[in-house]
Design a protein around this motif. Structure first.
Motif, short mmCIF file in Angstrom:
data_model
loop_
_atom_site.label_atom_id
_atom_site.label_comp_id
_atom_site.label_asym_id
_atom_site.label_seq_id
_atom_site.Cartn_x
_atom_site.Cartn_y
_atom_site.Cartn_z
N ASP A 54 -3.89 10.08 13.50
CA ASP A 54 -5.03 9.36 12.90
C ASP A 54 -5.14 9.58 11.39
OD1 ASP A 54 -5.82 8.43 15.44
OD2 ASP A 54 -6.87 10.32 15.82
N LYS A 55 -4.06 9.99 10.75
CA LYS A 55 -4.07 10.14 9.29
C LYS A 55 -3.32 8.97 8.65
CE LYS A 55 -4.66 15.13 8.63
NZ LYS A 55 -4.91 15.55 9.99
N TRP A 56 -3.98 8.32 7.68
CA TRP A 56 -3.42 7.17 6.99
C TRP A 56 -3.47 7.40 5.50
CZ3 TRP A 56 -2.21 2.24 9.35
CH2 TRP A 56 -2.33 2.24 10.75
N LEU A 57 -2.57 6.73 4.79
CA LEU A 57 -2.53 6.81 3.32
C LEU A 57 -2.69 5.43 2.71
CD1 LEU A 57 0.39 9.29 2.55
CD2 LEU A 57 -1.96 9.53 1.80
N SER A 58 -3.70 5.27 1.86
CA SER A 58 -3.84 4.03 1.11
C SER A 58 -2.80 4.01 -0.02
CB SER A 58 -5.24 3.92 0.53
OG SER A 58 -6.21 3.88 1.55
N TYR A 59 -2.33 2.81 -0.35
CA TYR A 59 -1.33 2.66 -1.41
C TYR A 59 -0.16 3.63 -1.21
CZ TYR A 59 -5.00 -0.07 -3.58
OH TYR A 59 -5.97 -1.01 -3.81
N ALA A 60 0.27 3.71 0.03
CA ALA A 60 1.29 4.70 0.40
C ALA A 60 2.56 4.58 -0.42
CB ALA A 60 1.60 4.59 1.89
N ASP A 61 3.06 3.34 -0.59
CA ASP A 61 4.33 3.16 -1.29
C ASP A 61 4.23 3.49 -2.77
OD1 ASP A 61 5.58 2.39 1.02
OD2 ASP A 61 5.13 0.27 0.76
N TRP A 62 3.03 3.41 -3.33
CA TRP A 62 2.85 3.72 -4.74
C TRP A 62 2.79 5.23 -5.01
CZ3 TRP A 62 2.13 -0.99 -3.01
CH2 TRP A 62 2.36 -2.06 -3.88
N ARG A 63 2.81 6.02 -3.94
CA ARG A 63 2.79 7.48 -4.11
C ARG A 63 4.18 8.06 -4.32
NH1 ARG A 63 -2.28 9.63 -2.26
NH2 ARG A 63 -3.56 7.98 -1.34
N PHE A 64 5.21 7.26 -4.04
CA PHE A 64 6.58 7.75 -4.18
C PHE A 64 6.96 7.80 -5.66
CE2 PHE A 64 6.55 6.74 0.22
CZ PHE A 64 7.53 7.52 0.80
N ARG A 65 7.69 8.88 -6.02
CA ARG A 65 8.19 9.08 -7.38
C ARG A 65 9.68 9.41 -7.29
NH1 ARG A 65 3.92 7.24 -8.00
NH2 ARG A 65 2.24 7.86 -9.43
N PRO A 66 10.37 9.39 -8.42
CA PRO A 66 11.81 9.70 -8.38
C PRO A 66 12.12 11.08 -7.82
CG PRO A 66 11.23 8.64 -10.45
CD PRO A 66 9.93 8.95 -9.75
N SER A 67 11.22 12.06 -8.08
CA SER A 67 11.50 13.42 -7.61
C SER A 67 10.76 13.71 -6.30
CB SER A 67 11.08 14.46 -8.66
OG SER A 67 9.68 14.62 -8.69
N LEU A 68 11.36 14.56 -5.48
CA LEU A 68 10.76 14.95 -4.21
C LEU A 68 9.45 15.69 -4.44
CD1 LEU A 68 10.81 15.44 -1.13
CD2 LEU A 68 12.21 17.47 -1.57
N GLU A 69 9.43 16.60 -5.42
CA GLU A 69 8.25 17.44 -5.65
C GLU A 69 7.02 16.59 -5.98
OE1 GLU A 69 11.24 17.97 -6.90
OE2 GLU A 69 11.77 19.76 -5.70
N GLU A 70 7.18 15.62 -6.90
CA GLU A 70 6.05 14.76 -7.27
C GLU A 70 5.59 13.92 -6.08
OE1 GLU A 70 6.07 13.15 -11.63
OE2 GLU A 70 8.12 13.07 -10.86
#
Length: 458
Positions: A54-70
């Motif tokens: 039951d956990k969802w993320l808004s704007y999920a794809d916009w959270r991705f960055r080039p680095s894994l840590e970010e």
């Protein structure tokens, strides 16, 4: 009129649809996002189903960055989650620990605090402002009235060089603290008093290492008192086990320690000039807090607990806003409040005290130097040790107590000068109870449950 109502209805529908679109735009299930992270960055993330259900993320794809840590920060921090690295490219999902900082963050914050004072006068001004705030933060200002009931004591049990009796004290109406008092078998004149708050280890104050430490302290010539954590041990007769993980645990444990000390210092054999406190882990956190709050304590030994980047992972350590006092403080600054009284900090390489010697210890040395007493703060660091109260830690405690309180080392050493704990009796936990094997002797006025406890503090 109908036209106006129709316009309002249409506007309301547009607003509702716009709101729904805003709420759900680019929203993806956390489990799906985790799978995408694993594919993009070629890592493995371990988790249980209930952690992601039951956990969802808004704007999920916009959270991705080039680095894994970010990317990990953007995805998990807003959900109060974090990843611990288990091995190369393998992570495990955990609840975010706000009480555990990065090492450098803790050091930077301690430096910020240290910049608030530059000498004894400016330090004591801050110290004297923090102490009363601690009482207020714990809802202990003013201290609750002490019930008129007398302490409940069990008959003494005579051991090799010491005695044991169990005690229960009513610290507020119907609220009891339980413990065991270890005394030297033969006492000449006044003797030191040592409070021994328990940590979160299995079996609590009934553990062998806890009994041994208190017995050895008594054999050396001091009174040692171990006592229950709130909700655990015999306190579990009045509260549920999980109540320990609620905020008032910190308040009750602190008040209990104060009331125990009140009683102990009425004993004719108690030396009010030699009063110490020594505890490990969560008991170490209480050691620091009590030494900061109660000026009657003039020696402290926090064991495997003290760190500028760890605030205590249990509400009994940080459930009340003690760390917000003085505009923000931490356990190392609180430990400085006891200066120039003797203090031994025992740290190890297997927990959050691993870096204590590098930054936190020099800070405390500087604070003690304000009084010309830098030698009164000591650190025994055991880099190969883990988070426990094993013999290596107990030995350091014995050494310090003997040196500072002039105890009898020969009473606990063999012919080669080594500490001999073999003559200490390890009792079954039932022998350390005050209220009977099944709680049948619990006083009739005892409150039952956390809701009744909350009413005492309203």
């Amino acid at each position: 009129m109908k036209k106006i109502l129709l316009i309002l209805l249409v506007a309301a529908c547009h607003l509702l649809y716009a709101q729904q679109d805003s709420d759900n735009q680019y929203k993806r299930p956390l489990k799906e996002v985790i799978s995408e992270i694993e594919k993009r960055f070629e890592v493995k993330i371990k988790y249980s189903e209930n952690q992601v259900a039951d956990k969802w993320l808004s704007y999920a794809d916009w959270r991705f960055r080039p680095s894994l840590e970010e990317t990990l920060d953007n995805v998990f921090k807003p959900l109060d989650l974090k990843l611990n690295k288990e091995k190369d490219r393998v992570y495990k999902l955990k609840e975010y620990e706000y009480y555990r900082w990065e090492v450098q963050d803790g050091w930077d914050n301690l430096d910020r605090l240290a910049a608030l004072y530059s000498d004894k006068t400016s330090w004591e001004a801050r110290r004297d402002s923090i102490r009363p705030q601690l009482y207020k933060a714990l809802k202990l200002s003013p201290l609750p009235a002490l019930p008129k009931s007398k302490p409940i004591l069990t008959p003494k049990r005579v051991m090799d060089g010491y005695t044991v009796e169990n005690i229960a004290i009513e610290i507020m109406p119907g609220l009891y603290i339980n413990g065991s008092i270890y005394k030297p078998l033969k006492m000449k004149g006044k003797v030191p008093v040592i409070l021994s708050p328990d940590g979160h280890w299995f079996d609590h104050r009934f553990r062998a290492d806890c009994q041994i430490r208190c017995a050895m302290t008594a054999k050396m010539g001091a009174i040692a008192v171990s006592y229950d954590l709130f909700g655990w041990g015999e306190s579990g007769l009045q509260f549920k086990y999980e109540d320990h993980r609620k905020s008032l645990a910190q308040t009750v444990q602190t008040l209990g320690a104060i009331r125990l000390l009140d009683y102990l210092l009425t004993l004719k054999e108690a030396d009010k000039t030699r009063v110490g406190i020594c505890g490990g882990s969560g008991g170490g956190s209480q050691t620091v807090l009590m030494a900061a709050m109660d000026p009657r304590i003039n020696l402290s030994i926090p064991v495997v607990s003290l760190s500028s980047y760890f605030y205590g992972g249990c509400p009994c350590e940080s459930g009340m806003p003690v760390h917000l006092c003085g505009g923000g403080t931490n356990n190392v600054e609180l430990a400085a409040i006891t200066a120039p009284n003797p203090q031994l900090v025992i740290s190890d390489g297997g927990d959050w005290t691993a870096h204590f010697p590098q930054h936190d210890y020099p800070y405390l040395k500087k604070m003690y130097a304000y009084y010309g007493k830098a030698s009164q703060i000591q650190n025994v660091h055991l880099p190969e040790d883990k988070h426990d109260f094993g013999f290596s830690k107990r030995k350091a405690v014995y050494d310090f107590l003997i040196a500072q309180f002039k105890l009898d080392a020969k009473a606990v050493q063999d012919k080669n000068g080594n500490y001999d704990e073999s003559t200490c009796t390890i009792e079954k936990k039932e022998a350390l109870y005050v209220f009977g094997d099944k709680g049948e002797k619990l006083p009739k006025n005892a409150i039952m449950g956390y809701e009744q406890l909350e009413k005492l503090f309203k």
